[in-house]
Design an enzyme around this catalytic site. Structure first.
Site, PDB file in Angstrom:
ATOM      1  N   ALA A 104       1.158   5.872  12.611  1.00  0.00           N
ATOM      2  CA  ALA A 104       1.652   7.191  12.182  1.00  0.00           C
ATOM      3  C   ALA A 104       1.451   7.291  10.664  1.00  0.00           C
ATOM      4  CB  ALA A 104       3.107   7.409  12.579  1.00  0.00           C
ATOM      5  N   GLY A 139       1.416   7.544   1.948  1.00  0.00           N
ATOM      6  CA  GLY A 139       2.007   6.292   1.445  1.00  0.00           C
ATOM      7  C   GLY A 139       1.206   5.089   1.933  1.00  0.00           C
ATOM      8  N   HIS A 140       0.905   5.058   3.238  1.00  0.00           N
ATOM      9  CA  HIS A 140       0.094   3.960   3.777  1.00  0.00           C
ATOM     10  C   HIS A 140      -1.286   3.953   3.125  1.00  0.00           C
ATOM     11  CE1 HIS A 140       2.757   4.752   7.411  1.00  0.00           C
ATOM     12  NE2 HIS A 140       2.956   3.470   7.191  1.00  0.00           N
TER      13      HIS A 140
END
Ligand code: PAF
Length: 284
Positions: free
Chosen positions: A32, A36-37
């Site tokens: 998901a 940020g990732h």
């Protein structure tokens, strides 16, 4: 970008990188994916010859079956985003591949006192599950560096401790929190918020930010109470815990002078969605 679904394939892929003396960066995720990732992936790409991203919703770290069931899963979109961000490989295993003997704890990890407070108190077993999956990912992918976001401030302390006690030679890279324009810390769980809840969610960071200024002329206790009162006054929002802690030991402080680095760590229920955030008080 190579898509890897089996442990054997991952072991071969890693061996090939090692034979070619290519440095490996690992970005463990539960999918998901959001900005940020992707910021972790981009940083890893800039610091390593090869970047492996794992996408695995790890059942052993969920202490609430409903939370595991509703955790967002967006595999197809994740793969596209990772290819675009420059990842070299994505490891997307099935639960049985990671836990052939069943998704249960394999041993008790020595995580010390950093795992006992805050999330450790409210989510029993959570950090044991995190230690189990992260140590497994470290052993399989043999990274030089592994990247984690500071939104999960306590998780980083726990993973550092696990890396040390398990004797794993991986350098843990801490990356700053990514926020939406309105200040909400990016989280996969944000997609679970209703439109009204999403509108209110930035009030968490607003209260934290205002409290940094407030803390300059108020005690730790008063600053704590100011944050809790502000957030609890918002409809549907309830602070589960807010602790102002020494950033190294994660133990609560009573005076601002007690530690050179002090962090405020908060968990808030916004309806049924559990959101976490944190802020640095000292040094500011
Ligand atoms: O932070 C997360 O998303 C997870 O706890 C992690 C580190 C990927 C382990 O499952």
């Amino acid at each position: 970008m190579q898509i890897i679904r089996s442990v054997d394939e991952l072991i071969d892929y890693v061996a090939d990188q090692k034979n070619r003396h290519i440095s490996i960066g690992l970005v463990p995720t539960m999918g998901a994916l959001h900005e940020g990732h992707l910021s972790l992936v981009e940083r890893a790409v800039s610091e390593n010859g090869c970047v492996i991203v794992s996408v695995f919703v790890n059942p052993t770290q969920f202490n609430n079956p409903e939370d595991l069931r509703t955790y967002p899963r967006t595999e197809e979109a994740d793969v596209k985003l990772l290819a675009k961000a420059g990842a070299s490989a994505v490891f997307i295993p099935a639960v049985e591949e990671v836990y052939p003997d069943g998704a249960k704890s394999d041993k008790v990890y020595d995580l010390g006192s950093v795992a006992e407070v805050m999330e450790g108190k409210f989510r029993p077993g959570h950090f044991q599950g995190v230690a189990q999956i992260v140590s497994r990912l470290f052993i399989l992918s043999r990274p030089d560096r592994a990247y984690f976001g500071e939104k999960d401030f306590q998780q980083i302390a726990v993973i550092k401790r696990m890396t040390e006690t398990e004797g794993l030679n991986v350098s843990i890279v801490e990356c700053p929190i990514c926020r939406a324009d309105d200040g909400l810390a990016l989280s996969s769980r944000n997609t679970l918020l209703s439109p009204d809840q999403r509108l209110r969610a930035p009030l968490i960071y607003k209260a934290l930010r205002e409290s940094v200024e407030y803390s300059k002329s108020h005690s730790v206790r008063a600053t704590h109470d100011m944050v809790v009162e502000q957030i609890d006054a918002v409809p549907e929002m309830k602070v589960e815990y807010f602790e102002i802690v020494d950033a190294r030991t994660l133990l609560p402080v009573e005076e601002w002078e007690e530690s050179p680095r002090i962090q405020g760590c908060i968990t808030v229920f916004n309806g049924k969605v559990r959101l976490i955030d944190n802020i640095c008080y000292r040094p500011v």
